[in-house]
Design a protein around this motif. Structure first.
Motif, PDB file in Angstrom:
ATOM      1  N   UNK A   1      75.782 -11.271  51.311  1.00 30.81           N
ATOM      2  CA  UNK A   1      76.937 -11.527  50.457  1.00 30.81           C
ATOM      3  C   UNK A   1      77.244 -10.387  49.488  1.00 30.81           C
TER       4      UNK A   1
ATOM      5  N   UNK B   1      66.727  -9.961  41.899  1.00 30.08           N
ATOM      6  CA  UNK B   1      67.828 -10.895  41.623  1.00 30.08           C
ATOM      7  C   UNK B   1      68.225 -11.616  42.911  1.00 30.08           C
ATOM      8  N   UNK B   2      68.285 -10.872  44.006  1.00 31.86           N
ATOM      9  CA  UNK B   2      68.609 -11.518  45.281  1.00 31.86           C
ATOM     10  C   UNK B   2      67.500 -12.467  45.704  1.00 31.86           C
TER      11      UNK B   2
ATOM     12  N   UNK C   1      70.573 -19.889  46.644  1.00 32.68           N
ATOM     13  CA  UNK C   1      71.469 -19.539  47.747  1.00 32.68           C
ATOM     14  C   UNK C   1      71.082 -20.226  49.045  1.00 32.68           C
TER      15      UNK C   1
ATOM     16  N   UNK D   1      82.110 -18.869  46.947  1.00 37.93           N
ATOM     17  CA  UNK D   1      81.156 -18.667  45.854  1.00 37.93           C
ATOM     18  C   UNK D   1      81.127 -19.851  44.883  1.00 37.93           C
ATOM     19  N   UNK D   2      81.999 -20.841  45.129  1.00 39.27           N
ATOM     20  CA  UNK D   2      81.924 -22.054  44.316  1.00 39.27           C
ATOM     21  C   UNK D   2      80.708 -22.880  44.714  1.00 39.27           C
TER      22      UNK D   2
ATOM     23  N   UNK E   1      78.257 -21.540  47.351  1.00 36.25           N
ATOM     24  CA  UNK E   1      77.147 -20.642  47.677  1.00 36.25           C
ATOM     25  C   UNK E   1      76.850 -19.886  46.377  1.00 36.25           C
TER      26      UNK E   1
ATOM     27  N   UNK F   1      75.545 -17.402  43.977  1.00 35.80           N
ATOM     28  CA  UNK F   1      74.966 -16.086  43.723  1.00 35.80           C
ATOM     29  C   UNK F   1      74.536 -16.043  42.257  1.00 35.80           C
ATOM     30  N   UNK F   2      73.304 -15.632  41.966  1.00 36.66           N
ATOM     31  CA  UNK F   2      72.851 -15.627  40.575  1.00 36.66           C
ATOM     32  C   UNK F   2      73.715 -14.733  39.684  1.00 36.66           C
ATOM     33  N   UNK F   3      73.962 -15.207  38.479  1.00 34.33           N
ATOM     34  CA  UNK F   3      74.705 -14.413  37.490  1.00 34.33           C
ATOM     35  C   UNK F   3      73.716 -13.845  36.470  1.00 34.33           C
TER      36      UNK F   3
ATOM     37  N   UNK G   1      88.802 -16.309  45.002  1.00 28.89           N
ATOM     38  CA  UNK G   1      88.942 -17.653  44.458  1.00 28.89           C
ATOM     39  C   UNK G   1      88.428 -17.741  43.026  1.00 28.89           C
TER      40      UNK G   1
ATOM     41  N   UNK H   1      85.798 -16.612  41.338  1.00 27.05           N
ATOM     42  CA  UNK H   1      84.410 -16.786  40.921  1.00 27.05           C
ATOM     43  C   UNK H   1      83.742 -15.459  40.566  1.00 27.05           C
TER      44      UNK H   1
ATOM     45  N   UNK I   1      78.199 -12.824  32.416  1.00 20.84           N
ATOM     46  CA  UNK I   1      77.873 -13.823  33.440  1.00 20.84           C
ATOM     47  C   UNK I   1      79.135 -14.296  34.159  1.00 20.84           C
TER      48      UNK I   1
ATOM     49  N   UNK J   1      81.023 -12.318  35.627  1.00 18.08           N
ATOM     50  CA  UNK J   1      81.248 -11.360  36.723  1.00 18.08           C
ATOM     51  C   UNK J   1      79.981 -11.208  37.550  1.00 18.08           C
ATOM     52  N   UNK J   2      80.102 -11.401  38.835  1.00 23.13           N
ATOM     53  CA  UNK J   2      78.934 -11.250  39.695  1.00 23.13           C
ATOM     54  C   UNK J   2      78.719  -9.786  40.069  1.00 23.13           C
TER      55      UNK J   2
ATOM     56  N   UNK K   1      76.040  -7.863  42.829  1.00 24.51           N
ATOM     57  CA  UNK K   1      75.049  -8.173  43.848  1.00 24.51           C
ATOM     58  C   UNK K   1      73.955  -7.115  43.926  1.00 24.51           C
TER      59      UNK K   1
ATOM     60  N   UNK L   1      71.198  -6.631  39.540  1.00 23.03           N
ATOM     61  CA  UNK L   1      70.392  -7.603  38.799  1.00 23.03           C
ATOM     62  C   UNK L   1      70.731  -7.622  37.329  1.00 23.03           C
ATOM     63  N   UNK L   2      71.823  -6.944  36.956  1.00 26.51           N
ATOM     64  CA  UNK L   2      72.440  -7.003  35.622  1.00 26.51           C
ATOM     65  C   UNK L   2      71.684  -6.278  34.509  1.00 26.51           C
TER      66      UNK L   2
END
Lengths: 812, 167
Positions: free
Chosen positions: A206, A709-710, A718, A733-734, A736, A738-740, B44, B46, B132, B134-135, B137, B140-141
């Motif tokens: 993703x 994080x993944x 996930x 993503x609503x 599934x 994904x960590x914020x 959408x 997110x 938070x 905004x994602x 990938x 790891x922020x």
């Protein structure tokens, strides 16, 4: 049982102790354009005359297509073409497929007479905008005759299950049991046999950018140009050309930066084939760029989906003798990579522990789900999770300290051949463990845990020690078969270095499009190390597949080791010519000269010197200053082959060396479990990694944090959830998750460096970072938090529902 | 389909475009105005990859119709740097490696811009909570948080000095 005839290991290298650029956390050379929004991703690119494609997807998990009416869609505003699966099958051959019996489960870019999962493509519309293409999708009338679906992999293998592929006659695409070492003896002599059943559900890469391609077919020449963010195209280009039914030398795939991949864009041939097919049909350039639903429901990167039945043969003193693994893997409706995910696991199946035997039974199940692809770890992260769960369980059953149990079993002599035949080149697991215990304040947290438990709080510490294999060999994709269809053994990587007339250096890369790792920075640092220049002054370009040199692309944490080897090789050729040129210009003997600070000089006579720029300008512009046989210019290439692989034995009781550069890590998360809600929160997280010599420590730290994080996502949030009927419940993503930034804790990161004896500077790969370890570490931590309640979680992700169910089952 | 004239001031430059009422702001920015720095991640609302600032506040441009923001002042990633000089946020993202693939970066930068402009003395925890939305990938922020905190401190100190690197 046989062992392979093992060629000599590569010569052990001595590594330069004092390095200028390798090992420095420099600012990445890639970043400025991305910081300005000028990354040049596939979606940012426009080609004159370009049209847009959108794909109609099956709402059914399993159904016969009994009719498609495209009349209304074809007449809709702005529509140039509507291509159904039947027409696509005329235009294109099946997609490249490394699965067993590919003819019995043919994989195509669009379904022909039957759909096999929700999201499988049925038809594609080409229109003047994506808006108009999607309008027309709604006008296509497809008649389906729904069929019963099979979702659970074990049910899929049972008698009477609906068949995903009628021609195969079974949903079992592959089954084989391998024995490495004396499994029977180890289990017969064991004091204790620890057993478990473990279930890992599927998640996926993703990346925030989906996969896409812009294809431009030229009917005048028969040539197809494809711009794409899919990767690793060089080595299998001919297969894409085969699918497109065009000569390979008429296909030019041009790499673009990828907005993340994590394996998900490793092959990703479908978007390129769809765009190429559409372009050829309409005679205009066509862009096909997945939207998020396309990407989640019909991608090439749903990850491992495994059931394990495992037995561990233990001695009372904690010695682990052998492991017996029986695994069923749910591949979904098609098999893309074959069972390569398990080959990966076999490279490090015993972890850092000195076991003597391994039994590995794998069954590949087909179900009505999206096909699997690659996801960071590629099956090894699943093996790490399984093994560490078992070691943790063994410690509890034998009432041994989990740290001590691990230490007792550590491999300490290298190179070390594990029972499968793969080699671990080097390592120092005790040192990594010691560093992790200190960095994580392990003892402190054990005290905190004890006090918290008195207050009724459930805190757990999840120490794990696990491997990160790097630099795959192609043999892992075919050693499953006694008579493989394509027993290929090449996986090279190439670099061209060019020194221009002013001494400026340009490096050309042949496969590694930027995908969030930092090949440009890494190559720039290595070039700077070799030539004593500033890495930010090195220019990097990517060459499309046409006229490209052999290259395999990223994957299996191979990029840094392979590109480093290629840079070294190309440098050696350039420096040899530069030395000869400098010696000629200075009328000196080359043997008396040395490379010092960016130039050649006579040893002990620094004033007798030519800088690289001096040499370069002469070689470019002053032909008459050199001997007749010295060609103008200062440029050379290196095609660098894998430093160390060997062939498997004929009976496959020894798989040879196929993943030799063995990284290692210790992760220590501290979690708190809320018994009422089933939520898991982090109190601390420390990770120490050993990936050999570091090129850019911060870059590797980025992989570790991001990978962790993944791994947190994999462990807790996930999952691609299919209901019992085969409907995909997580296609946005609503749902599934994904960590914020609120779910990922601050990591303490430690590095340890055990150089590889076989690679330039001792580098090992580290691209799969924390995702190799975090799922195991978090699961162990949660179990540690709940052990006193008799709760043990054996299924990932540990969602609140699953955790509450486990707590309830234990009476909580 | 009928079209509407929409006037947008983006990064100080005013343009009027004729668009269908269903056209999303992100598509107008990218296709009609050529500002492709604002990316599309999930469509959408997110992931936050498409974040831009409207009158100083962050919005999702992938779930906003362009006609809804007729007359608005917008800022996108293209408006952050001044010529060769990076905005302190961009410079600190570079210095702290607050990006890997760079795809979420424009949206993340705009969200961070809103955070540090609204709260110059923002804490590390508040930065985490703030981003938070905004994602990402890849990172790891952690390094993003480092970068935003460093930029906030610099901006608060009124410094426009870069840390020595060229843009």
């Amino acid at each position: 049982m046989t062992t392979v005839d093992r060629p000599d290991a590569p010569p052990v290298r001595t590594h330069k102790p004092d390095r200028t650029w390798v090992g420095k956390s420099i600012r990445r050379v890639e970043d400025p354009k991305f910081l300005r929004g000028r990354g040049g991703y596939i979606g940012d690119m426009t080609v004159t005359g370009m049209l847009y494609a959108a794909v109609l997807r099956s709402p059914h998990p399993h159904a016969r297509i009994t009719g498609i009416d495209t009349t209304e869609a074809s007449a809709a505003p702005g529509v140039h073409a509507v291509i159904t699966g039947a027409r696509a099958a005329e235009l294109c051959d099946p997609l490249p497929d490394f699965g067993p019996n590919p003819a019995a489960h043919t994989w195509r870019c669009l379904a022909v007479d039957k759909v096999r999962y929700v999201g499988e493509g049925v038809a594609v519309v080409v229109a003047e905008s994506r808006y108009l293409a999607e309008d027309a999708l709604a006008l296509i009338d497809v008649e389906y005759e729904p069929l019963p679906a099979v979702v659970d992999p074990e049910r899929a293998l049972a008698d009477g299950a609906p068949l995903v592929h009628d021609d195969l006659g079974s949903n079992c695409a592959y089954e084989r049991t391998f024995d490495f070492g004396d499994v029977e003896r180890d289990f017969a002599e064991a004091d204790v046999i620890v057993t478990d059943r473990l279930r890992w559900h599927r998640s996926g890469g993703q990346p925030l950018e989906t996969v896409g391609a812009i294809a431009d077919f030229d009917h005048a020449t028969g040539a197809l140009t494809v711009h794409t963010n899919s990767l690793s195209f060089t080595s299998y280009l001919f297969m894409v050309a085969g699918t497109m039914k065009i000569p390979a030398n008429k296909l030019d795939v041009r790499p673009l930066p990828a907005g993340g991949s994590f394996g998900s864009k490793l092959f990703a041939t479908k978007p390129a084939v769809i765009a190429g097919m559409c372009s050829r049909e309409v005679g205009r350039p066509v862009q096909y760029l997945e939207d998020r639903v396309d990407n989640m429901s019909n991608c090439d990167h749903h990850g491992s989906d495994r059931v394990y039945e495992v037995r561990l043969a233990m001695m009372r003193d904690g010695t682990i003798r052998g492991i017996d693994i029986d695994t069923v893997e749910d591949y979904g409706a098609y098999i893309q990579f074959g069972v390569g995910h398990h080959g990966n696991a076999l490279a490090q199946v015993v972890g850092p522990y000195a076991m003597t035997s391994v039994r590995y039974r794998v069954r590949a199940a087909l179900t009505n789900k999206n096909q699997q692809g690659a996801y960071r770890g590629f099956g090894s992260e699943v093996n790490n999770w399984m093994l560490e769960q078992m070691v943790d369980k063994a410690a509890r059953e034998l009432a041994l300290d989990p740290v001590e149990l691990r230490r007792r079993n550590f491999i300490r002599e290298f190179p070390h051949f594990i029972p499968t035949g793969n080699v671990y080149d080097s390592g120092d697991y005790d040192a990594v463990l010691d560093k992790a215990l200190e960095l994580s304040e392990y003892r402190h947290w054990r005290d905190v845990q004890a006090k918290a438990r008195e207050e009724g709080r459930c805190i757990g510490i999840g120490l794990i020690t696990a491997q990160e294999r790097s630099v795959f060999s192609a043999t892992e994709f075919w050693f499953w078969f006694d008579e493989p269809g394509a027993p290929v053994t090449s996986m090279p990587e190439s670099v061209t270095l060019k020194v221009d007339a002013t001494g400026g250096i340009t490096a050309t890369l042949y496969s590694c499009a930027f995908w969030g790792n930092s090949p440009e920075t890494m190559v720039a640092q290595l070039v700077a190390e070799e030539f004593d220049c500033d890495p930010h002054d090195v220019s990097i370009v990517y060459q499309g597949s046409k006229n490209g040199l052999p290259a395999t692309g990223p994957g299996g944490s191979r990029t840094t080791v392979m590109l480093a080897g290629a840079v070294e090789g190309a440098t050696a050729k350039i420096k040899a010519k530069a030395l000869r040129a400098a010696a000629h210009l200075l009328e000196a003997n080359p043997d008396d000269m040395e490379w010092v600070d960016g130039g050649y000089q006579v040893r002990g006579v620094p004033e007798q010197r030519k800088s690289l720029a001096d040499i370069a300008v002469m070689l470019h512009l002053f032909k008459h200053s050199f001997p007749e046989d010295m060609e103008s210019g200062l440029e050379d290439s290196k095609v660098f082959d894998h430093p160390y692989t060997t062939m498997p034995s004929a009976d496959r009781t020894d798989l040879g060396v196929f993943y030799p550069f063995m990284g290692h890590a210790c992760h220590v998360p501290v979690v708190e479990v809320d018994l009422e809600t089933g939520s898991v929160s982090f109190l601390a997280y420390a990770a120490v990694h050993d990936c050999g010599t570091l090129v850019n420590p911060r870059s590797l730290a980025g992989h570790i944090v991001g990978g962790t994080a993944q791994g947190i996502g994999t462990a807790l949030y996930e999952e691609f959830v299919y209901d019992d009927d085969g409907q995909l419940l997580t296609s946005s993503f609503l749902d599934y998750l994904v960590p914020s930034a609120m779910e990922v804790p601050e990591l303490r990161i430690g590095h340890h460096e055990t150089p590889s004896p076989y690679t330039l500077h001792g580098i090992k790969g580290g691209g799969e970072g924390g995702r190799m370890m975090a799922p195991a570490a978090i699961n162990v931590a949660v179990n540690d938090a709940l052990a006193h309640l008799g709760v043990r979680v054996t299924e990932l992700p540990i969602t609140p529902d699953r955790l509450r169910a486990a707590i309830r089952a234990a009476g909580g | 389909m009928e079209r509407h004239d929409v006037t947008l001031t983006v990064n100080g430059r005013t343009s009027t475009v004729s668009v269908e009422p269903r056209k999303l702001l992100v598509d107008v920015l990218r296709e009609d105005l050529g500002l492709v720095g604002t990316h599309i991640g999930c469509e959408h609302g997110v992931c936050g990859t498409c974040t831009v600032l409207r009158d100083g506040e962050s919005i999702r441009s992938c779930t906003t119709f362009a006609v809804q923001v007729d007359g608005a002042e917008l800022r996108t990633v293209e408006g952050l740097a001044s010529g060769s000089e990076l905005h302190p946020l961009q410079d600190e993202f570079w210095d702290k490696q607050g990006l890997q693939c760079g795809f979420c970066t424009p949206g993340m930068l705009m969200r961070a811009c809103e955070i540090v402009e609204q709260k110059p003395d923002v804490t590390r925890e508040e930065v985490r909570e703030g981003i938070a939305s905004n994602l990402c990938r890849c990172t790891g922020y952690q390094f993003i948080t480092d970068a935003v905190c460093a930029a906030a401190a610099r901006m608060k100190a009124g410094s426009t000095e870069t840390t020595g690197a060229q843009a």
